[in-house]
Design an enzyme around this catalytic site. Structure first.
Site, PDB file in Angstrom:
ATOM      1  CG  ASN A  33     -11.146   5.494  -1.373  1.00  0.00           C
ATOM      2  OD1 ASN A  33     -10.885   6.478  -2.061  1.00  0.00           O
ATOM      3  ND2 ASN A  33     -10.625   5.312  -0.176  1.00  0.00           N
ATOM      4  CB  CYS A  73      -6.036   4.090   4.168  1.00  0.00           C
ATOM      5  SG  CYS A  73      -6.236   2.921   2.844  1.00  0.00           S
ATOM      6  CB  ALA A  90      -4.631   0.709  -6.915  1.00  0.00           C
ATOM      7  CB  THR A  91      -0.565   1.268  -3.080  1.00  0.00           C
ATOM      8  OG1 THR A  91      -1.785   1.259  -2.327  1.00  0.00           O
ATOM      9  CG2 THR A  91       0.478   2.104  -2.365  1.00  0.00           C
ATOM     10  CD  GLN A 109     -13.146   1.498  -4.051  1.00  0.00           C
ATOM     11  OE1 GLN A 109     -14.142   0.779  -4.205  1.00  0.00           O
ATOM     12  NE2 GLN A 109     -12.307   1.312  -3.049  1.00  0.00           N
ATOM     13  CB  SER A 167      -6.628  -2.675  -6.947  1.00  0.00           C
ATOM     14  OG  SER A 167      -6.292  -3.540  -5.902  1.00  0.00           O
ATOM     15  CB  ALA A 168      -7.044  -8.223  -8.351  1.00  0.00           C
ATOM     16  CB  THR A 219       9.219 -13.609 -10.326  1.00  0.00           C
ATOM     17  OG1 THR A 219      10.629 -13.725 -10.538  1.00  0.00           O
ATOM     18  CG2 THR A 219       8.510 -14.871 -10.790  1.00  0.00           C
TER      19      THR A 219
END
Ligand code: PMP
Length: 380
Positions: free
Chosen positions: A151, A326, A73-74, A179, A199-200, A239
């Site tokens: 978050n 963070c 996500a960043t 989130q 994001s995973a 890739t």
């Protein structure tokens, strides 16, 4: 030393074993490059990537071709914030003051380059109001970026209403869904969300993979961060990380299948933790709206004690964060709590509990007991 109970599921989630099972072949025998489509190794990798793209698109109500794989996500947030305005001939971004640092710091970097950025403060409940957002908009606003769920305090914004406002004013609306996916229903087309970040590793998938949803008609209007092999509609060269993408897809499919039952279970576990703390302690204060909140989130301050001492006392039993992973690292006060008007001192004595898929009632009871015992000790 015993491993602490993991209640930091907003920072990251463990990989679901079912997700790992889907990834394993692609970490071993299925090693093909999804872009090398002149042989069967490449075809199989490509087919697996396309299956995952479909699973991710389905979870948010998008078309598969609108899903661009990124490193997380960043990167997705950076791509939108840096890449949209150059095409619009506009100079202003409107965002909220409680976004993730990958939005806030990117906006601050853009300000240094002459872009105007307005940071809307949420209400005391941690929710951004349409009224406060509307006041910030001008003819120069090209992009609104507001997260679906926070978050730190887990509060949920009305992204449908924000998207409607943006649509009416012909402004591109981007939402950081990191989130929120799989926890609140999202239908990007129906809700008129133009771009979104995913994001995973917040949904029991692997780290280092995410996605950017970009509505089809806008894909030509966004400047990529990286140039190269023109993968991903030319928006993200490089890739593809096939095993991670396969895991991301499987994680989304599970979130979709289990959303309702899981949300019920997490709400119940979160409620169990909160009621035990509140029943035994009189110095607790929940930050942000309890109703408009992610099911597994509890952000709670403990008044009249030294936060550092509390944290050290409970750390061997429970893995939690004091703010986001963070902001905790930056060693500063949480910008989210500051924005809600929480004092510096109280912010230091604040814990973010993130309950997740693999937590049990016994774990919740054990954590509640330890926190209650240590808080009482510190209060003397
Ligand atoms: N946005 C939000 C709301 C987040 O919680 C996070 C992760 N802490 C990110 C963005 C960044 O995600 P990633 O780790 O995939 O770069």
């Amino acid at each position: 030393m015993q491993t602490p109970i993991y209640l930091d599921n907003h920072a990251s989630t463990p990989i679901d074993p079912r997700v790992l099972d889907t990834m394993m072949p692609f970490l071993t025998r299925e090693f093909g490059n999804a872009a090398a489509v002149s042989h069967v190794y490449g075809w199989r990798a490509e087919a697996a990537v396309e299956k995952a793209r479909g699973q991710i698109a389905k979870l948010i109500g998008a078309h598969p071709q609108e899903i661009i794989f990124t490193s997380g996500a960043t990167e997705s947030n950076n791509t939108v914030l840096k890449g949209v305005l150059p095409y619009l001939g506009k100079n202003q971004i409107v965002t909220s003051a409680i976004e993730h640092s990958s939005v806030l710091d990117t906006c601050k970097a853009l300000q240094k380059k002459g872009i105007s950025v307005c940071f809307v403060s949420p209400g005391e409940d941690g929710v951004v109001t349409i009224h406060s957002l509307e006041k910030m908009l001008s003819d120069q606003t090209g992009l609104i970026s507001i997260m679906a769920a926070n978050n730190e305090i887990g509060t949920i914004n009305d992204i449908e209403a924000i998207a409607a406002l943006a649509h009416e004013r012909e402004i591109i609306f981007h939402s950081d869904l990191t989130q929120a996916i799989g926890r609140i229903p999202v239908y990007v087309h129906r809700q008129k969300i133009a771009m979104a970040s995913l994001s995973a590793h917040k949904i029991y998938g692997p780290k280092g993979v995410g996605a950017l949803y970009v509505r089809r008609d806008l894909q030509e209007q966004i400047e990529p961060l990286m140039h190269g092999g023109k993968h991903e509609q030319g928006l993200r060269s490089g890739t593809l990380n096939v095993p991670a993408i396969v895991g991301f897809g499987a994680a989304c499919a599970l979130m979709q299948e289990e959303m309702e039952t899981e949300n019920r279970r997490l709400t119940q576990l979160r409620g169990r933790l909160l009621s035990q703390l509140q029943n035994s302690l009189s110095n607790t204060k929940v930050n942000g709206s309890l109703e408009k909140r992610l099911p597994g989130n509890l952000n709670i301050s403990f008044q009249f004690l030294d936060g550092e001492e509390l944290f050290l006392a409970i750390q061997p039993t429970v893995a939690i964060s004091r703010g986001s992973a963070c902001s905790a690292k930056a060693d500063g006060m949480s910008h989210v709590l500051r924005c809600l008007g929480v004092s510096n001192c109280l912010a230091q004595a604040t814990i973010r509990f993130g309950v997740g898929r693999f937590n049990t009632e016994q774990e919740i009871d054990c954590v509640a007991n330890v926190v209650i015992r240590e808080v009482k000790k510190l209060l003397g």
